[in-house]
Enzyme design. Structure first.
Site, mmCIF file in Angstrom:
data_model
loop_
_atom_site.group_PDB
_atom_site.id
_atom_site.type_symbol
_atom_site.label_atom_id
_atom_site.label_comp_id
_atom_site.label_asym_id
_atom_site.label_seq_id
_atom_site.Cartn_x
_atom_site.Cartn_y
_atom_site.Cartn_z
ATOM 1 N N PRO A 1 43.959 36.080 49.015
ATOM 2 C CA PRO A 1 42.928 36.738 49.921
ATOM 3 C C PRO A 1 41.515 36.424 49.536
ATOM 4 O O PRO A 1 41.264 36.602 48.326
ATOM 5 C CB PRO A 1 43.350 38.411 50.142
ATOM 6 C CG PRO A 1 44.681 38.377 49.382
ATOM 7 C CD PRO A 1 44.976 36.989 48.777
ATOM 8 N N LYS B 1 38.893 31.659 53.467
ATOM 9 C CA LYS B 1 39.779 30.845 54.447
ATOM 10 C C LYS B 1 39.339 31.042 55.661
ATOM 11 O O LYS B 1 39.144 30.036 56.709
ATOM 12 C CB LYS B 1 41.263 31.015 54.582
ATOM 13 C CG LYS B 1 41.936 30.880 52.945
ATOM 14 C CD LYS B 1 43.635 31.213 53.031
ATOM 15 C CE LYS B 1 43.718 32.479 52.894
ATOM 16 N NZ LYS B 1 43.072 33.290 51.968
ATOM 17 N N GLU C 1 46.713 23.329 28.310
ATOM 18 C CA GLU C 1 46.668 22.542 29.265
ATOM 19 C C GLU C 1 45.998 21.340 28.833
ATOM 20 O O GLU C 1 46.417 20.056 29.553
ATOM 21 C CB GLU C 1 45.547 23.202 30.312
ATOM 22 C CG GLU C 1 46.348 24.358 31.147
ATOM 23 C CD GLU C 1 47.596 24.108 31.723
ATOM 24 O OE1 GLU C 1 47.876 23.120 32.124
ATOM 25 O OE2 GLU C 1 48.549 25.102 31.706
HETATM 26 P P1 ADP Z 1 40.070 34.954 53.498
HETATM 27 O O1 ADP Z 1 40.397 34.341 54.863
HETATM 28 O O2 ADP Z 1 40.452 33.618 52.626
HETATM 29 O O3 ADP Z 1 40.974 36.204 53.072
HETATM 30 P P2 ADP Z 1 37.355 35.279 54.122
HETATM 31 O O4 ADP Z 1 36.894 34.257 54.444
HETATM 32 O O5 ADP Z 1 37.711 36.635 55.013
HETATM 33 O O6 ADP Z 1 38.540 35.316 53.058
HETATM 34 O O7 ADP Z 1 36.487 36.081 53.105
HETATM 35 C C1 ADP Z 1 35.811 37.434 53.066
HETATM 36 C C2 ADP Z 1 34.368 37.416 52.684
HETATM 37 O O8 ADP Z 1 34.329 37.276 51.379
HETATM 38 C C3 ADP Z 1 33.695 36.550 53.436
HETATM 39 O O9 ADP Z 1 32.855 37.087 54.700
HETATM 40 C C4 ADP Z 1 32.483 36.156 52.466
HETATM 41 O O10 ADP Z 1 31.331 37.189 52.492
HETATM 42 C C5 ADP Z 1 33.078 36.192 51.257
HETATM 43 N N1 ADP Z 1 33.673 35.171 50.623
HETATM 44 C C6 ADP Z 1 34.919 34.684 50.490
HETATM 45 N N2 ADP Z 1 35.082 33.389 50.153
HETATM 46 C C7 ADP Z 1 33.675 32.725 50.045
HETATM 47 C C8 ADP Z 1 33.256 31.562 49.571
HETATM 48 N N3 ADP Z 1 34.219 30.763 49.260
HETATM 49 N N4 ADP Z 1 31.703 31.435 49.661
HETATM 50 C C9 ADP Z 1 30.986 32.515 50.183
HETATM 51 N N5 ADP Z 1 31.716 33.764 50.422
HETATM 52 C C10 ADP Z 1 32.742 33.898 50.252
#
Ligand code: ADP
Length: 486
Positions: free
Chosen positions: A106, A110, A332
């Site tokens: 999480p 994604k 690794e």
């Molecule tokens: P997931 O769907 O993988 O659970 P989210 O896309 O909902 O995660 O991410 C939640 C929040 O965390 C996003 O709105 C953003 O603010 C931040 N975030 C997560 N991953 C990234 C990333 N790779 N780059 C920038 N912000 C991120």
């Protein structure tokens, strides 16, 4: 049909009343049934999140808002060619891509990637979560799936877009293996409906619909979902490495007054194991701390304090100690160096960022499927397996429990050698060979290979140490940089 039934019902009630029968209980029952019917109808219609509408409207997300996921973003973009160039795909008679599965823990971005995919391809976007489809009432979930697809198509029409992207989070709740749930009829019906809808997607149909699913557990999904023509692309979205964390911090401090931008490097180094969501929350916490102190800029100590806050608030997994990190790195590095020496071109990248149960791992370059192996090939695979523990031995003078899985795989391979008649025992029958004999032969094969591998690593000791040091500092390394250590 509904109207005719209603008319007949009404006529019967009036007739009963006219001949003097008490119709009040009948009317009560009808009213109750109508309520129940309306309730079920409501259950079937939930509001799916439509970013860009109502109070949740936020700035448009694109791929530049995502940090530390370069290879995942590239893989996703490649898959999106199907949506960007539908004519070419249709012309070539290529089966349309219907689903992409984003797999990772999480908070790694994604949802962001799905939203960015929608803006990249100019598609309408609609999002739902697997848990929204599961109800106690049979049939409701299936109905919601149908509605979700209809809504997506309607939205695309309304926005005059040629395609729609449906994002389904928590895919494992909706798409778990069939028959594995207690109320499995409802789960199965919902999943079946999803499969039916996906199979109905065709490339010459407008709007074209693409499903992007997200899960942390691809292994929990029903195999039918992963079959060609359904979710046949999987994109791994892992935790970011140090460089990735720095990019994410940059993104989330873009709109914040940071007194010393250099500190972000140090913060990126100190936040091993943080996801993108943790880093976003860290940047936010730091700003709150600064505001509370009445400071007009976010200073270094605000960031440092914010790390502790996020760690405590989120109950983050324990981060490995520096010694453990060194051990994982050398382990690794051992695998990678031996693999590249024995079979050049096999190492694609190396990381000490945990994924699933593995504390670190070596990503192999994709290779053709192979059905037959010679003794040499099996020997080489065993040597790669043993190299992790042997590298630890060279550096620390001892080994750790980290090699357990490697050893069990090496053992399986040695058994394969014996049972296939490739060992010094010659041709044997795997079913009839005494256990003791099999054990001794496997032990001998592994023992001999262990000596050769140890010699090999000793000769590369310098590369081994410098590669491991690089990994401790940078947490991951791609092929290009890796080759410099050979
Ligand atoms: P997931 O769907 O993988 O659970 P989210 O896309 O909902 O995660 O991410 C939640 C929040 O965390 C996003 O709105 C953003 O603010 C931040 N975030 C997560 N991953 C990234 C990333 N790779 N780059 C920038 N912000 C991120």
């Amino acid at each position: 049909m509904k109207e005719i039934l209603l008319g007949i019902g009404l006529a019967i009630v009036i007739f009963l009343a006219v001949i003097g029968i008490n119709v009040i209980p009948v009317i009560l029952i009808v009213v109750l049934a109508a309520f129940f019917y309306l309730f079920m109808l409501n259950q079937g219609s939930i509001k799916f999140e439509e970013p860009g509408s109502g109070s949740r409207r936020g700035p448009k997300i694109d791929f530049t808002d995502i940090g530390g996921q370069d290879s995942a973003v590239n893989e996703l973009k490649e898959a999106l060619e199907f949506v960007v160039k539908p004519e070419a795909i249709y012309h070539m008679g290529i089966r349309p891509l219907r689903g992409v599965l984003l797999v990772g823990p999480p908070g790694t971005g994604k949802t962001l990637m799905a939203k960015a995919a929608a803006s990249y391809t100019g598609s309408a976007f609609i999002a739902a979560s697997g848990s929204e489809f599961i109800e106690v009432y049979a049939g409701v979930g299936a109905k919601r799936i149908r509605k979700l697809f209809n809504d997506a198509r309607k939205k695309a029409h309304k926005e005059k877009k040629r395609s729609a992207i449906i994002f389904i989070d928590e895919m494992d709740i909706l798409g778990g293996k069939r028959g594995s749930h207690t109320s499995h009829l409802e789960y199965d019906q919902t999943l079946n409906q999803l499969l039916v809808e996906m199979d109905g997607i065709s490339s010459n149909q407008e709007p074209y619909v693409l499903i992007i699913g997200a899960t942390n557990r691809a292994d929990m999904l029903d195999p039918a979902l992963l079959r060609p023509g359904r979710f046949d692309r999987q994109v791994q979205v892992g935790l970011p490495d140090k460089g990735g964390r720095k990019t994410i911090l940059d993104i989330h401090t873009r709109n914040k007054p940071v007194s010393n931008i250099e500190v972000l490097d140090e913060i990126a180094r100190a936040t091993f194991g943080f996801s993108g969501a943790h880093l976003e929350s860290l940047a936010n916490e730091a700003a709150i701390l600064a505001l509370r102190e009445g400071s007009s800029e976010i200073a270094n100590q605000h960031f440092r304090e914010a790390i502790d806050k996020v760690i405590m608030g989120e109950k983050l997994d324990r981060r490995p100690t520096p010694v453990e990190m060194e051990r994982i790195s050398i382990h690794e590095s051992g695998h990678a160096l031996v693999s590249e020496m024995l079979e050049p071109g096999t190492v694609s990248s190396l990381t000490i960022i945990p994924r699933g149960k593995a504390l670190g791992f070596m990503r192999k370059a994709p290779q053709d499927d192979q059905y037959l192996y010679t003794r040499d090939e099996l020997d080489r695979q065993i040597m790669v397996m043993l190299a992790g523990a042997l590298a630890e031995e060279i550096k620390f003078g001892n080994r750790s429990t980290g090699a357990r899985n490697d050893f069990s795989q090496a053992w399986k391979l040695s058994r394969e050698i014996v049972e296939a008649g490739l060992s010094s025992l010659g041709i044997i029958s795997g079913d009839d060979i005494p256990g003791e004999m099999l054990y001794r032969e496997c032990h001998k094969i592994i023992g001999d290979l262990e000596k050769i591998t140890l010699d090999m690593l000793r000769k590369m000791e310098h590369s081994l140490h410098s590669l491991a040091k690089y990994l401790v500092d940078e947490e991951s390394i791609d092929r290009e940089h890796f080759l410099q250590f050979i």
